[in-house]
Design an enzyme around this catalytic site. Structure first.
Site, PDB file in Angstrom:
ATOM      1  N   LYS A  37       0.891  -1.173   0.000  1.00 44.05           N
ATOM      2  CA  LYS A  37       0.000   0.000   0.000  1.00 44.05           C
ATOM      3  C   LYS A  37       0.925   1.219   0.000  1.00 44.05           C
ATOM      4  O   LYS A  37       1.257   1.770   1.059  1.00 44.05           O
ATOM      5  CB  LYS A  37      -0.914  -0.048   1.236  1.00 44.05           C
ATOM      6  CG  LYS A  37      -2.120   0.854   1.116  1.00 44.05           C
ATOM      7  CD  LYS A  37      -3.147   0.537   2.185  1.00 44.05           C
ATOM      8  CE  LYS A  37      -4.194   1.630   2.305  1.00 44.05           C
ATOM      9  NZ  LYS A  37      -4.997   1.877   1.112  1.00 44.05           N
TER      10      LYS A  37
HETATM   11  C1  LIG Z   1      -6.250  -0.420  -3.955  1.00 45.75           C
HETATM   12  C2  LIG Z   1      -6.985  -0.969  -2.775  1.00 45.75           C
HETATM   13  N1  LIG Z   1      -7.492  -2.209  -2.824  1.00 45.75           N
HETATM   14  C3  LIG Z   1      -8.174  -2.731  -1.800  1.00 45.75           C
HETATM   15  C4  LIG Z   1      -8.344  -2.031  -0.623  1.00 45.75           C
HETATM   16  C5  LIG Z   1      -9.081  -2.652   0.526  1.00 45.75           C
HETATM   17  O1  LIG Z   1      -8.198  -2.919   1.572  1.00 45.75           O
HETATM   18  P1  LIG Z   1      -8.668  -2.920   3.088  1.00 45.75           P
HETATM   19  O2  LIG Z   1      -9.820  -3.838   3.179  1.00 45.75           O
HETATM   20  O3  LIG Z   1      -7.493  -3.428   3.826  1.00 45.75           O
HETATM   21  O4  LIG Z   1      -9.015  -1.523   3.445  1.00 45.75           O
HETATM   22  C6  LIG Z   1      -7.834  -0.743  -0.512  1.00 45.75           C
HETATM   23  C7  LIG Z   1      -7.975   0.037   0.717  1.00 45.75           C
HETATM   24  O5  LIG Z   1      -7.087   0.086   1.514  1.00 45.75           O
HETATM   25  C8  LIG Z   1      -7.127  -0.199  -1.609  1.00 45.75           C
HETATM   26  O6  LIG Z   1      -6.618   1.039  -1.555  1.00 45.75           O
END
Ligand SMILES: Cc1ncc(COP(=O)(O)O)c(C=O)c1O
Length: 333
Positions: free
Chosen positions: A157
């Site tokens: 991330k």
């Molecule tokens: C690109 C992306 N995919 C998926 C997610 C979903 O991740 P999470 O459930 O950990 O928030 C996020 C959010 O953080 C994201 O930015």
């Protein structure tokens, strides 16, 4: 955005407006940062952060993947996050930890640029709107593909990578849709611009696997577990674009958006949110709000907000009181 009192920065609690960086910070120029999006919910037992430890572990992994040595470990950040929520007097909020290369060295290889750490919290409602959570959103398959694992790291991330999500989100918003769905470099369904995706066909719940360039979402993991606990079959497999249009139900999961049904994709009508989506959404919301005993271990209780300091009496008023003149109402009991 709604301001609060304090931001945690490199170990200190600073007033919101004083948490600043130099314009030559490395991360500002090249996107060299990693971050998390986390939520704290009001529960009957007080404010609680959903899967805080898991988020901080993902932050550590993202940092490692981009060779950023974190000055503060997960445990320190966990305590700082909870103290920050208490000291800001919040009962529910969004939480944004960010670790980035700061000011000191430029150029693409800048190992001596210091690593800065920030945690900010603020009140933030449903990212795709309360109506979206209830009635579902309209989504568009983006012309932009999700970043390829051959040129970046979809599992991290990382700040700079979000230019990809921003292109997709902007394209969908300008075309009048609420969210974008990205395909991976091979053309298989990947995820939303900030959410993972689930597709329901013939009673089975499908979601793209890690090899489809997804972010390993914390809410994705939670929803898979909840769905399986409810007796549904969840299969991680490649999903073809047309399966989106043929689906009985589609929903998205993510920290900012939570669980949001999709009611239309590329002008193919999927209808009102379906039964499986509704059942899982209700259970998931119970888990977030601490109403589901079996998922209480996902909640990290923060403690009650710290009472704000009583305001100091103004000097003029104290002097007035000392000489026996009438005092302001604020100083009278
Ligand atoms: C690109 C992306 N995919 C998926 C997610 C979903 O991740 P999470 O459930 O950990 O928030 C996020 C959010 O953080 C994201 O930015």
């Amino acid at each position: 955005m709604e301001k609060v009192e304090l931001i945690w920065m490199n170990g200190d609690f600073l007033p919101w407006d004083e948490a600043k960086v130099h314009v030559l910070s490395h991360g500002l120029h090249y996107g060299t940062g990693v971050f998390e999006g986390i939520r704290c919910y009001e529960t009957e037992r007080g404010p609680a952060v959903f899967r805080l430890q898991d988020h901080l572990e993902r932050l550590e992994k993202s940092a490692e993947l981009y060779y950023l040595e974190m000055p503060h470990g997960a445990e320190r950040l966990r305590e700082a996050t909870k103290e920050l929520i208490r000291r800001n007097g919040l009962r529910s909020c969004y939480i944004r930890p960010l670790v980035f290369r700061g000011y000191g060295e430029m150029g693409l290889y800048a190992p001596s640029a210091p690593i800065e750490t920030v945690i900010a919290v603020w009140p933030w409602g449903a990212y795709l709107g309360e109506e979206g959570k209830g009635k579902g959103v309209r989504a568009k398959v983006s012309s932009w593909r999700r970043i390829s694992p051959q040129s970046a790291i979809p599992h991290a991330k990382a700040s700079g990578q979000y230019l990809n999500s921003i292109l997709a989100k902007t394209e969908s918003a300008k075309a009048g849709y609420e969210e974008a769905i990205l395909l991976d470099e091979r053309g298989f369904v990947c995820e939303g611009s900030g959410e993972n995706i689930f597709v329901i066909r013939d009673g089975e719940i499908l979601t793209p696997p890690h090899a489809a360039s997804i972010l390993d979402g914390i809410n994705r993991k939670s929803v898979i577990q909840i769905a399986r606990d409810l007796g549904y079959s969840v299969i991680e497999r490649e999903i073809a674009r047309a399966e989106l249009y043929l689906a009985d139900e589609v929903f998205l999961t993510g920290t900012a958006a939570e669980l949001v049904p999709v009611r239309e994709i590329d002008d193919h009508d999927l209808g009102e949110p379906g039964e499986i989506t509704r059942v899982i959404q209700a259970r998931f919301e119970d888990a977030l709000a601490g109403r589901a005993e079996e998922y209480l271990e996902w909640l990290d209780f923060v403690g009650e907000p710290t009472a704000p300091e009583p305001p100091e009496p103004a000097t003029a008023e104290v002097e007035a009181e000392e000489v026996g003149e009438p005092t302001s109402g604020r100083l009278n009991p």
